[in-house]
Design a protein around this motif. Structure first.
Motif, PDB file in Angstrom:
ATOM      1  N   HIS A  58      42.350  42.579  44.454  1.00  4.38           N
ATOM      2  CA  HIS A  58      41.458  41.625  43.810  1.00  4.38           C
ATOM      3  C   HIS A  58      41.409  41.783  42.294  1.00  4.38           C
ATOM      4  O   HIS A  58      40.540  41.215  41.640  1.00  4.38           O
TER       5      HIS A  58
ATOM      6  N   ALA B 186      43.308  40.639  39.821  1.00  5.99           N
ATOM      7  CA  ALA B 186      43.488  39.418  39.034  1.00  5.99           C
ATOM      8  C   ALA B 186      42.201  38.587  38.997  1.00  5.99           C
ATOM      9  O   ALA B 186      41.785  38.095  37.942  1.00  5.99           O
ATOM     10  N   LYS B 187      41.553  38.429  40.159  1.00  2.00           N
ATOM     11  CA  LYS B 187      40.311  37.665  40.209  1.00  2.00           C
ATOM     12  C   LYS B 187      39.207  38.373  39.424  1.00  2.00           C
ATOM     13  O   LYS B 187      38.405  37.740  38.740  1.00  2.00           O
ATOM     14  N   TRP B 188      39.181  39.692  39.528  1.00  2.72           N
ATOM     15  CA  TRP B 188      38.124  40.472  38.865  1.00  2.72           C
ATOM     16  C   TRP B 188      38.217  40.345  37.352  1.00  2.72           C
ATOM     17  O   TRP B 188      37.206  40.081  36.682  1.00  2.72           O
TER      18      TRP B 188
ATOM     19  N   ALA C 159      39.735  38.061  35.605  1.00  2.10           N
ATOM     20  CA  ALA C 159      39.530  36.680  35.181  1.00  2.10           C
ATOM     21  C   ALA C 159      38.037  36.348  35.107  1.00  2.10           C
ATOM     22  O   ALA C 159      37.557  35.745  34.144  1.00  2.10           O
ATOM     23  N   ARG C 160      37.286  36.777  36.131  1.00  2.00           N
ATOM     24  CA  ARG C 160      35.861  36.472  36.200  1.00  2.00           C
ATOM     25  C   ARG C 160      35.037  37.310  35.228  1.00  2.00           C
ATOM     26  O   ARG C 160      34.128  36.798  34.571  1.00  2.00           O
TER      27      ARG C 160
ATOM     28  N   GLU D 256      36.769  34.983  31.580  1.00  2.00           N
ATOM     29  CA  GLU D 256      35.825  33.876  31.685  1.00  2.00           C
ATOM     30  C   GLU D 256      34.375  34.308  31.452  1.00  2.00           C
ATOM     31  O   GLU D 256      33.450  33.535  31.695  1.00  2.00           O
TER      32      GLU D 256
END
Length: 254
Positions: A31, A33-35, A37-38, A42
């Motif tokens: 996870h 990449a999602k971490w 990014a968030r 972002e």
């Protein structure tokens, strides 16, 4: 789980590798990449250049994005992970900030002849003790000469030369995975670059600085400078047998 390494950085002053922090928090590597990014890209409360810097790495032949985080920003991210490790890392960052904010000890009044003489005597005694310790620690005069002329710290190549070991063999022994983690000095990151272990930095034996420059793709590219302090070179010298130069070997890293 190992605590993340705190590195010196020109812009962030002190920084933490985001991927290393993520792994130290025990989060699922799938996870990542999602971490990032968030929580970084972002994040409306995070400012690039102030809270983090971006750089690229090659992992198993693939280009991947990574970040250097300021201590304050890394602490905030650790606080979001409500686990025992997250709390431990948060307290670790708080302790580092507390030490960094401690007031500098005032210098003695050198206008007073008695105080000036005492200060000079103390400084001279400290230098004598340091020289005696180095004389005991360093097995050969060549190593002592290199160390005494070093300005603050020595690179890996210079340290290997100071203790009389070929550079490749010296690095191999510092990386030796057959020894406990606490006995090692260096490790390689995903890009194969040498890094200093955090516990060696805390001991005052090593330093690590991260310099960055903008690559052709517009991302910041980080370079790592690993060095051994005079105390670190002396400590390694203590681990050598009294053999001729170029025949010294590490007995045990402690």
């Amino acid at each position: 789980m190992q605590l993340p390494t705190i590195q010196e950085n020109n812009d962030l002053q002190q920084a933490v590798d985001a991927k290393e922090l993520y792994q130290s928090l025990g989060l699922n590597t799938a996870h990542w990449a999602k971490w990032h990014a968030r929580n970084i890209d972002e994040n409306p409360f995070a400012t690039r250049g102030l809270d983090y810097q971006t750089f690229t790495q090659w992992v198993r032949g693939n280009e991947t994005r990574n970040y250097l985080l300021s201590i304050e920003f890394a602490k905030k991210l650790a606080m979001q992970v409500r686990t025992e490790m997250g709390e431990r890392i948060r307290n670790y960052f708080l302790d580092c900030e507390r030490k960094a904010s401690q007031p500098v000890v005032a210098l003695p009044d050198f206008t007073n002849p008695a105080i000036a003489a005492r200060a000079w005597a103390d400084e001279y005694q400290e230098k004598q003790i340091a020289q005696e310790q180095l004389a005991i620690a360093a097995p050969k005069a060549a190593a002592l000469d290199t160390l005494s002329h070093a300005k603050g710290s020595l690179g890996v190549r210079e340290t290997a030369k100071a203790v009389g070991i070929p550079e490749r063999e010296f690095v191999r022994r510092c990386l030796d995975k057959s020894k406990p983690l606490s006995s090692r000095f260096l490790y390689r990151d995903d890009k194969g670059r040498l890094n200093a272990h955090a516990h060696r930095i805390k001991q005052g034996f090593m330093t690590q600085k991260v310099a960055s420059y903008e690559g052709k793709d517009g991302y910041d590219v980080a370079t790592i400078q690993v060095k051994f302090t005079a105390a670190g070179v002396a400590h390694i010298a203590k681990l050598m047998q009294n053999k001729p130069v170029n025949h010294l070997r590490v007995l045990e890293a402690v």
